[in-house]
Design a protein around this motif. Structure first.
Motif, PDB file in Angstrom:
ATOM      1  N   THR A 185       0.840  -1.197   0.000  1.00  0.00           N
ATOM      2  CA  THR A 185       0.000   0.000   0.000  1.00  0.00           C
ATOM      3  C   THR A 185       0.878   1.252   0.000  1.00  0.00           C
ATOM      4  OG1 THR A 185      -1.732  -1.191   1.191  1.00  0.00           O
ATOM      5  CG2 THR A 185      -1.860   1.203   1.196  1.00  0.00           C
ATOM      6  N   GLY A 186       1.943   1.250   0.777  1.00  0.00           N
ATOM      7  CA  GLY A 186       2.881   2.375   0.767  1.00  0.00           C
ATOM      8  C   GLY A 186       3.515   2.569  -0.597  1.00  0.00           C
ATOM      9  N   ILE A 187       3.915   1.477  -1.221  1.00  0.00           N
ATOM     10  CA  ILE A 187       4.473   1.562  -2.575  1.00  0.00           C
ATOM     11  C   ILE A 187       3.429   2.097  -3.536  1.00  0.00           C
ATOM     12  CG2 ILE A 187       5.358   0.177  -4.500  1.00  0.00           C
ATOM     13  CD1 ILE A 187       6.716  -1.607  -2.387  1.00  0.00           C
ATOM     14  N   GLY A 188       2.169   1.687  -3.346  1.00  0.00           N
ATOM     15  CA  GLY A 188       1.085   2.190  -4.193  1.00  0.00           C
ATOM     16  C   GLY A 188       0.902   3.691  -4.062  1.00  0.00           C
ATOM     17  N   PHE A 189       0.989   4.211  -2.830  1.00  0.00           N
ATOM     18  CA  PHE A 189       0.890   5.655  -2.638  1.00  0.00           C
ATOM     19  C   PHE A 189       2.033   6.379  -3.340  1.00  0.00           C
ATOM     20  CE2 PHE A 189      -1.949   4.895   1.080  1.00  0.00           C
ATOM     21  CZ  PHE A 189      -2.947   5.804   0.736  1.00  0.00           C
ATOM     22  N   ILE A 190       3.222   5.845  -3.245  1.00  0.00           N
ATOM     23  CA  ILE A 190       4.382   6.471  -3.884  1.00  0.00           C
ATOM     24  C   ILE A 190       4.239   6.458  -5.401  1.00  0.00           C
ATOM     25  CG2 ILE A 190       6.868   6.256  -4.249  1.00  0.00           C
ATOM     26  CD1 ILE A 190       6.995   5.185  -1.329  1.00  0.00           C
ATOM     27  N   VAL A 191       3.860   5.311  -5.958  1.00  0.00           N
ATOM     28  CA  VAL A 191       3.683   5.194  -7.408  1.00  0.00           C
ATOM     29  C   VAL A 191       2.580   6.126  -7.885  1.00  0.00           C
ATOM     30  CG1 VAL A 191       2.913   3.608  -9.230  1.00  0.00           C
ATOM     31  CG2 VAL A 191       4.607   2.857  -7.573  1.00  0.00           C
ATOM     32  N   ALA A 192       1.463   6.186  -7.157  1.00  0.00           N
ATOM     33  CA  ALA A 192       0.355   7.054  -7.555  1.00  0.00           C
ATOM     34  C   ALA A 192       0.776   8.518  -7.540  1.00  0.00           C
ATOM     35  CB  ALA A 192      -0.834   6.834  -6.617  1.00  0.00           C
ATOM     36  N   PHE A 193       1.537   8.912  -6.538  1.00  0.00           N
ATOM     37  CA  PHE A 193       1.983  10.305  -6.449  1.00  0.00           C
ATOM     38  C   PHE A 193       2.854  10.669  -7.645  1.00  0.00           C
ATOM     39  CE2 PHE A 193       5.417  13.210  -5.251  1.00  0.00           C
ATOM     40  CZ  PHE A 193       4.674  14.348  -4.986  1.00  0.00           C
ATOM     41  N   PHE A 194       3.860   9.858  -7.921  1.00  0.00           N
ATOM     42  CA  PHE A 194       4.779  10.203  -9.000  1.00  0.00           C
ATOM     43  C   PHE A 194       4.127  10.077 -10.374  1.00  0.00           C
ATOM     44  CE2 PHE A 194       8.042   9.455  -5.706  1.00  0.00           C
ATOM     45  CZ  PHE A 194       8.674  10.683  -5.805  1.00  0.00           C
ATOM     46  N   TRP A 195       3.252   9.107 -10.544  1.00  0.00           N
ATOM     47  CA  TRP A 195       2.582   8.935 -11.831  1.00  0.00           C
ATOM     48  C   TRP A 195       1.630  10.105 -12.096  1.00  0.00           C
ATOM     49  CZ3 TRP A 195       0.699   3.459 -13.516  1.00  0.00           C
ATOM     50  CH2 TRP A 195       0.537   3.419 -14.887  1.00  0.00           C
ATOM     51  N   ALA A 196       0.872  10.530 -11.089  1.00  0.00           N
ATOM     52  CA  ALA A 196      -0.030  11.666 -11.256  1.00  0.00           C
ATOM     53  C   ALA A 196       0.758  12.944 -11.500  1.00  0.00           C
ATOM     54  CB  ALA A 196      -0.926  11.813 -10.035  1.00  0.00           C
ATOM     55  N   ARG A 197       1.892  13.095 -10.823  1.00  0.00           N
ATOM     56  CA  ARG A 197       2.719  14.278 -11.047  1.00  0.00           C
ATOM     57  C   ARG A 197       3.246  14.297 -12.480  1.00  0.00           C
ATOM     58  NH1 ARG A 197       7.805  15.782  -7.288  1.00  0.00           N
ATOM     59  NH2 ARG A 197       8.863  14.345  -8.675  1.00  0.00           N
ATOM     60  N   LYS A 198       3.624  13.136 -12.986  1.00  0.00           N
ATOM     61  CA  LYS A 198       4.101  13.052 -14.366  1.00  0.00           C
ATOM     62  C   LYS A 198       2.987  13.423 -15.347  1.00  0.00           C
ATOM     63  CE  LYS A 198       5.936   9.815 -17.717  1.00  0.00           C
ATOM     64  NZ  LYS A 198       6.241   8.417 -18.020  1.00  0.00           N
ATOM     65  N   LEU A 199       1.775  12.930 -15.097  1.00  0.00           N
ATOM     66  CA  LEU A 199       0.644  13.269 -15.961  1.00  0.00           C
ATOM     67  C   LEU A 199       0.336  14.765 -15.908  1.00  0.00           C
ATOM     68  CD1 LEU A 199      -1.784  10.285 -15.268  1.00  0.00           C
ATOM     69  CD2 LEU A 199      -0.483  10.731 -17.361  1.00  0.00           C
ATOM     70  N   GLU A 200       0.432  15.372 -14.726  1.00  0.00           N
ATOM     71  CA  GLU A 200       0.178  16.808 -14.603  1.00  0.00           C
ATOM     72  C   GLU A 200       1.234  17.617 -15.348  1.00  0.00           C
ATOM     73  OE1 GLU A 200       0.045  17.392 -10.402  1.00  0.00           O
ATOM     74  OE2 GLU A 200      -1.985  16.610 -10.224  1.00  0.00           O
ATOM     75  N   LYS A 201       2.501  17.193 -15.280  1.00  0.00           N
ATOM     76  CA  LYS A 201       3.557  17.897 -16.026  1.00  0.00           C
ATOM     77  C   LYS A 201       3.342  17.782 -17.514  1.00  0.00           C
ATOM     78  CE  LYS A 201       7.329  17.744 -12.701  1.00  0.00           C
ATOM     79  NZ  LYS A 201       8.670  17.220 -12.394  1.00  0.00           N
ATOM     80  N   ASN A 202       2.957  16.587 -18.000  1.00  0.00           N
ATOM     81  CA  ASN A 202       2.692  16.408 -19.414  1.00  0.00           C
ATOM     82  C   ASN A 202       1.508  17.268 -19.849  1.00  0.00           C
ATOM     83  OD1 ASN A 202       4.771  14.606 -19.709  1.00  0.00           O
ATOM     84  ND2 ASN A 202       3.480  12.785 -19.573  1.00  0.00           N
ATOM     85  N   GLU A 203       0.513  17.381 -19.004  1.00  0.00           N
ATOM     86  CA  GLU A 203      -0.657  18.205 -19.322  1.00  0.00           C
ATOM     87  C   GLU A 203      -0.282  19.679 -19.405  1.00  0.00           C
ATOM     88  OE1 GLU A 203      -4.390  19.296 -16.718  1.00  0.00           O
ATOM     89  OE2 GLU A 203      -4.478  17.216 -17.404  1.00  0.00           O
ATOM     90  N   GLN A 204       0.589  20.139 -18.506  1.00  0.00           N
ATOM     91  CA  GLN A 204       1.012  21.536 -18.528  1.00  0.00           C
ATOM     92  C   GLN A 204       1.872  21.839 -19.743  1.00  0.00           C
ATOM     93  OE1 GLN A 204       2.900  22.295 -14.803  1.00  0.00           O
ATOM     94  NE2 GLN A 204       0.979  22.454 -13.672  1.00  0.00           N
ATOM     95  N   GLN A 205       2.678  20.877 -20.185  1.00  0.00           N
ATOM     96  CA  GLN A 205       3.530  21.077 -21.347  1.00  0.00           C
ATOM     97  C   GLN A 205       2.715  21.129 -22.625  1.00  0.00           C
ATOM     98  OE1 GLN A 205       6.431  17.977 -21.219  1.00  0.00           O
ATOM     99  NE2 GLN A 205       7.691  18.990 -19.660  1.00  0.00           N
ATOM    100  N   ASN A 206       1.585  20.395 -22.662  1.00  0.00           N
ATOM    101  CA  ASN A 206       0.747  20.388 -23.847  1.00  0.00           C
ATOM    102  C   ASN A 206      -0.095  21.642 -23.978  1.00  0.00           C
ATOM    103  OD1 ASN A 206       1.708  17.913 -24.631  1.00  0.00           O
ATOM    104  ND2 ASN A 206       0.083  16.777 -23.610  1.00  0.00           N
ATOM    105  N   LEU A 207      -0.179  22.447 -22.921  1.00  0.00           N
ATOM    106  CA  LEU A 207      -0.948  23.695 -22.993  1.00  0.00           C
ATOM    107  C   LEU A 207      -0.147  24.710 -23.681  1.00  0.00           C
ATOM    108  CD1 LEU A 207      -2.508  23.922 -19.439  1.00  0.00           C
ATOM    109  CD2 LEU A 207      -3.617  23.232 -21.525  1.00  0.00           C
TER     110      LEU A 207
END
Length: 118
Positions: free
Chosen positions: A96-118
């Motif tokens: 579960t801890g690993i899941g929280f870490i993976v979710a945080f970094f994956w969502a951050r990566k998606l947010e950065k990609n979204e900001q770059q596409n704007l």
């Protein structure tokens, strides 16, 4: 003794709600004292929705289930009583801890990609 459980539950729940209301009103009072206008205060308290909330929850739940499954598998392989009881909570909490870490970094990566596409 078990008659006290619902009473304590309701008392604690009520105490938490009353404390939340009290501190929320104190916070608003402090903002008013600083001289913010109503519009500024509304903008300050505006709830920002997380677009990736369900995505993150899905990843965490997936890793929780994975940890539970791996823990149960390891529990069935080891016959020592002490080790046998420790695998399920250990793997569940770890995954579960690993899941929280993976979710945080994956969502951050998606947010950065979204900001770059704007």
């Amino acid at each position: 003794m078990e008659e006290l459980i619902p009473i304590i539950l309701f008392l604690v729940t009520g105490l938490v709600i009353i404390t939340w209301i009290y501190f929320r009103s104190k916070e608003k009072q402090m903002i008013i004292d600083k001289g913010m206008s109503y519009e500024q205060m509304q903008e300050f308290f505006k709830i920002r929705r997380d677009k990736y909330l369900f995505f993150k929850l899905g990843i965490v739940i997936f890793f929780f289930g994975l940890g539970l499954g791996v823990g149960l598998l390891l529990q069935s392989f080891y016959w020592d009583n002490i080790i046998q009881r420790a695998w399920v909570p250990f793997m569940t909490i770890t995954m579960t801890g690993i899941g929280f870490i993976v979710a945080f970094f994956w969502a951050r990566k998606l947010e950065k990609n979204e900001q770059q596409n704007l």
